[in-house]
Design a protein around this motif. Structure first.
Motif, PDB file in Angstrom:
ATOM      1  N   ASN A  21       1.158  -1.063  -0.096  1.00 50.70           N
ATOM      2  CA  ASN A  21       0.295   0.105  -0.186  1.00 50.70           C
ATOM      3  C   ASN A  21       1.106   1.041  -0.106  1.00 50.70           C
ATOM      4  OD1 ASN A  21      -2.240   1.706   0.747  1.00 50.70           O
ATOM      5  ND2 ASN A  21      -2.538   1.775   2.719  1.00 50.70           N
ATOM      6  N   LEU A  71      -2.801   4.220   0.012  1.00 45.24           N
ATOM      7  CA  LEU A  71      -4.446   4.593   0.477  1.00 45.24           C
ATOM      8  C   LEU A  71      -4.475   4.168   1.976  1.00 45.24           C
ATOM      9  CD1 LEU A  71      -5.238   1.210  -2.483  1.00 45.24           C
ATOM     10  CD2 LEU A  71      -5.886   3.823  -2.651  1.00 45.24           C
ATOM     11  N   PRO A  88      -9.034  -1.499  -1.155  1.00 46.20           N
ATOM     12  CA  PRO A  88     -10.036  -1.325  -2.510  1.00 46.20           C
ATOM     13  C   PRO A  88     -10.535  -2.405  -2.909  1.00 46.20           C
ATOM     14  CG  PRO A  88      -6.694  -1.566  -2.943  1.00 46.20           C
ATOM     15  CD  PRO A  88      -7.561  -1.857  -0.857  1.00 46.20           C
ATOM     16  N   SER A 137     -16.687  -6.743  -2.004  1.00 46.40           N
ATOM     17  CA  SER A 137     -15.712  -5.431  -2.239  1.00 46.40           C
ATOM     18  C   SER A 137     -16.218  -5.659  -0.272  1.00 46.40           C
ATOM     19  CB  SER A 137     -16.790  -4.160  -2.733  1.00 46.40           C
ATOM     20  OG  SER A 137     -17.343  -4.193  -2.465  1.00 46.40           O
ATOM     21  N   ILE A 163     -14.877  -2.511   2.287  1.00 51.70           N
ATOM     22  CA  ILE A 163     -14.168  -1.321   2.275  1.00 51.70           C
ATOM     23  C   ILE A 163     -14.337  -1.002   3.537  1.00 51.70           C
ATOM     24  CG2 ILE A 163     -14.368   0.808   1.756  1.00 51.70           C
ATOM     25  CD1 ILE A 163     -16.508   0.047  -0.508  1.00 51.70           C
ATOM     26  N   SER A 214      -7.030  -3.383  -9.705  1.00 54.65           N
ATOM     27  CA  SER A 214      -7.921  -2.853  -8.444  1.00 54.65           C
ATOM     28  C   SER A 214      -8.469  -1.494  -8.472  1.00 54.65           C
ATOM     29  CB  SER A 214      -6.954  -3.602  -7.496  1.00 54.65           C
ATOM     30  OG  SER A 214      -6.124  -1.882  -7.434  1.00 54.65           O
ATOM     31  N   LYS A 222     -11.058   1.637  -7.073  1.00 56.00           N
ATOM     32  CA  LYS A 222     -11.985   2.210  -5.648  1.00 56.00           C
ATOM     33  C   LYS A 222     -12.796   1.773  -5.245  1.00 56.00           C
ATOM     34  CE  LYS A 222     -12.677   6.752  -3.897  1.00 56.00           C
ATOM     35  NZ  LYS A 222     -12.819   8.203  -3.886  1.00 56.00           N
ATOM     36  N   SER A 223     -14.060   1.326  -5.786  1.00 56.82           N
ATOM     37  CA  SER A 223     -15.152   0.766  -6.375  1.00 56.82           C
ATOM     38  C   SER A 223     -15.189   0.231  -7.015  1.00 56.82           C
ATOM     39  CB  SER A 223     -16.466   1.724  -5.947  1.00 56.82           C
ATOM     40  OG  SER A 223     -16.460   2.001  -7.183  1.00 56.82           O
ATOM     41  N   TYR A 272      -7.082   1.574  -9.883  1.00 56.88           N
ATOM     42  CA  TYR A 272      -5.528   2.044  -9.108  1.00 56.88           C
ATOM     43  C   TYR A 272      -4.642   1.334 -10.207  1.00 56.88           C
ATOM     44  CZ  TYR A 272      -8.308   3.677  -5.123  1.00 56.88           C
ATOM     45  OH  TYR A 272      -9.324   4.165  -4.306  1.00 56.88           O
TER      46      TYR A 272
END
Lengths: 398, 284
Positions: free
Chosen positions: A297, A300, A304, A325, A327, A357, A359-360, A366
């Motif tokens: 990482n 972040l 993710p 997911s 989060i 990967s 964010k959503s 990313y």
């Protein structure tokens, strides 16, 4: 009379010259040798020459289809030109029985200014049809080509797909004993390609076919024997079509993973398959697949969404792991994702794993890595990507 | 059924002893089978050539017509002095330039035909004769248009029609045959090296001044010798004689040139057939 040998090729070789001026010079002396009659075969190369095709032998029987594969410049087209009688071999011999038809460069000789209808007569004449035969087959040609209202439009206004349609529609009227097909159907749309294959399928039982294509699905669908050419030489020859195709792909496979996109917020450290991070592991059919992905990482603060998908050697996606997911907050510089799939039923072959990967699920990306890892499946050889385990009952219903 | 299938063999060395007769027989049968295709190709080229043009078929005689007019002007204005041609000068110059144009066109025909058909020659197997034959058909088509325009001109300038005029088309055919024969022999080398195709029109232009096209044969000297050796001289003179009812002094030489041309043509044709694969190897 099925099964007789229609094409017999023995020790076929052909030289080519790399340099144009030298080639023309050799041309003059070749003209002379042809005129006085060549008694002996060529055995040695002249300066700046190479073997475009070297020592190829095969037989094709009626009802059989031989596939010719190889990368660009492997000698496939040269071989076809010899089979088609356009150029003479430098060594060896070709013997063919029956009418020879070639689907090479459909619509060769179309005159752009003339209409489709006029070009039908021209092209058919070149293929050996008389005017009477064309008149008799005109309706069939028009119907097959689906050119319809543009039949009386100059061919220069046709799209490349339309030209191929018209070319195939004319060529399809041949009833050959031997059919030579060179990568000709690449331009048509799917509907037309399927139609062409239907036509070829109809010819196939009574024809010896030689098929050149870069499309392995087509090769595996049509051929019962293949020859893999590499720099003019036979690298594989046999009825094990799948094996030949594997060898063809092996030429292009590279084990380098390749980061397609990154925004610098995370990086993949390591990927482990079934507790082993070596490349090209062989998995048994119906075994379990456990993937562990270790990430670094960099920026972040939230976990993710990681997507893992499986691609086959033709770079077609065959499977994707179900997206989940989670989060949660991320306050370490390392994290990992673990995926398990039980009872994997992919069929034999080479596969690669792509990782991405974001964010959503549909959010900003990313990282995206192609061929993060590759693995092989063992087991029974079938062409489709999945070999599904099944309970099968055959019942006689009265 | 098996034994009925036609067997095709392509081999690195020539198999068996195939004599001249066998080859001639093959050539004849191929010529026959390629005739339909040749007509189709000629038809295609002729219709394609004129479809995109306003003047269309007029182009077939505009060039020789303008050529002839230039010479008429040069002679009429007294800029050049032309010795007695034995007939009205307009008839002499019109028939001469037309015939010469037929010769020059046919002289360029085989190499042009092969060059224009390169892509199809390198991809499809069809009787190679057909493109040469198509070239001849095109020559004859153009020649007949020229004849059609020439005849009224000739009669306008006062020539009386005689019975020999029925042989006049034969003379035109001879022009085309001589041209095709010479060029066909050069086609293999001319296909490899484009120099040949470039030099031929140039040589033809030069040669025109040593043939009775616009000048009469000189009375004496080196010019006379060259004129008499020029194989187009008997063709031009005899064809003109056919046209205006001349005394056909050159008839024997005319026939010799024709027979010779036909033999050269057959020889060139055989070479063309044999060498085609070598040439195709080097085109694309």
């Amino acid at each position: 009379m099925e099964g007789e040998v229609l094409i017999k090729v023995e020790g076929l070789s052909k030289t080519f010259c790399k340099d144009l001026k030298t080639s023309l010079k050799y041309g003059v002396s070749d003209i002379w040798t042809e005129l006085i009659g060549r008694k002996k075969e060529r055995t040695d190369l002249r300066a700046k020459e190479f073997w475009a095709v070297k020592d190829i032998s095969f037989e094709v029987r009626r009802g059989e289809c031989l596939g010719l594969i190889g990368h660009n410049g492997a000698g496939k087209s040269t071989l076809l030109k010899m089979l088609n009688g356009l150029i003479n071999p430098d060594q060896g011999r070709i013997e063919m029985r029956g009418r020879i038809g070639a689907l090479i460069e459909l619509g060769a000789g179309f005159s752009p200014i003339l209409t489709g209808r006029e070009n039908i007569y021209n092209n058919a004449a070149v293929l050996g049809f008389s005017k009477k035969e064309v008149d008799a087959k005109m309706d069939e040609i028009i119907e097959f080509s689906e050119i319809g209202e543009f039949l009386d439009t100059p061919v220069q206004n046709y799209s490349s797909g339309m030209k191929v349609r018209l070319g195939f529609a004319i060529a399809a009227q041949m009833e050959p004993d031997i059919l030579i097909i060179d990568e000709v159907l690449a331009v048509g749309d799917l509907g037309f390609v399927l139609k062409c294959f239907k036509q070829i399928d109809q010819l196939l039982p009574n024809t010896a076919v030689i098929f050149v294509s870069h499309s392995m699905p087509m090769i595996s669908r049509m051929c019962n024997e293949i020859i893999l050419l590499d720099k003019g030489k036979v690298k594989f020859q046999g009825v094990d079509v799948a094996k030949g195709i594997d060898m063809y792909y092996a030429r292009f496979s590279n084990n380098e993973s390749n980061v397609v996109y990154t925004d610098g917020s995370m990086a993949l450290d390591r990927i482990v398959l079934n507790d082993d991070d070596s490349l090209n592991q062989v998995l048994d059919w119906k075994s379990d697949m456990k993937l562990k992905l270790y990430f670094h990482n960099l920026k972040l603060s939230k976990m993710p969404v990681v997507t893992v998908s499986i691609y086959d050697k033709e770079q077609r996606p065959v499977a994707i792991f179900k997206l989940i997911s989670n989060i949660c907050d991320l306050n370490s510089n390392k994290f990992s994702v673990e995926l398990t799939h039980r009872n994997l039923q992919l069929s034999k072959g080479l596969y690669s794993i792509n990782v991405s990967s974001a964010k959503s699920a549909s959010g900003e990306p990313y990282l995206r890595i192609n061929n993060a890892m590759s693995f092989q499946m063992g087991g029974e050889e079938v062409w489709p990507p999945f070999l599904l385990d099944a309970e099968v009952n055959y019942l006689v219903v009265k | 059924m098996t034994d009925k299938l036609k067997i095709t063999v392509y081999s690195a060395h020539r198999e068996g002893k195939k004599g001249v007769l066998h080859n001639l027989k093959m050539m004849l049968s191929d010529a026959k089978s390629s005739n339909g295709l040749a007509k189709q190709i000629a038809k295609r080229d002729i219709s394609a050539m004129y479809r995109q043009s306003i003047l269309g078929i007029l182009w077939a005689f505009i060039i020789p017509l303008v050529n002839a007019l230039i010479w008429l002007y040069l002679q009429g204005s007294g800029m050049i002095k032309i010795s007695d041609t034995g007939m009205a000068y307009p008839i002499y110059v019109f028939s001469g330039t037309m015939l010469w144009q037929i010769f020059v066109e046919s002289l360029q025909s085989p190499i042009q035909q092969v060059a224009a058909s390169k892509s199809i020659l390198a991809k499809l197997n069809f009787p190679r004769e057909s493109i040469i034959l198509a070239g001849i058909y095109k020559n004859l088509f153009n020649a007949s248009i020229k004849v059609l325009i020439l005849l009224p001109i000739v009669f306008y300038f006062g020539a009386a029609p005689t019975w020999t005029i029925i042989f006049f088309p034969l003379g035109n055919l001879s022009s085309a045959v001589v041209g095709n024969a010479i060029e066909l022999l050069l086609t293999p080398i001319g296909t490899l090296f484009t120099d040949v195709g470039r030099i031929i029109p140039f040589l033809a232009q030069f040669l025109m001044f040593f043939a009775p096209v616009v000048f009469a044969i000189p009375e004496s000297g080196l010019g006379k010798v060259i004129f008499e050796f020029n194989i187009m001289t008997p063709i031009l003179i005899t064809t003109r004689d056919f046209l205006v009812g001349g005394n056909l002094d050159w008839l024997f030489y005319f026939f010799m040139v024709n027979i010779g041309s036909v033999l050269v043509f057959i020889f060139g044709w055989a070479i063309y057939r044999i060498t085609m694969p070598v040439l195709i190897e080097r085109m694309n």
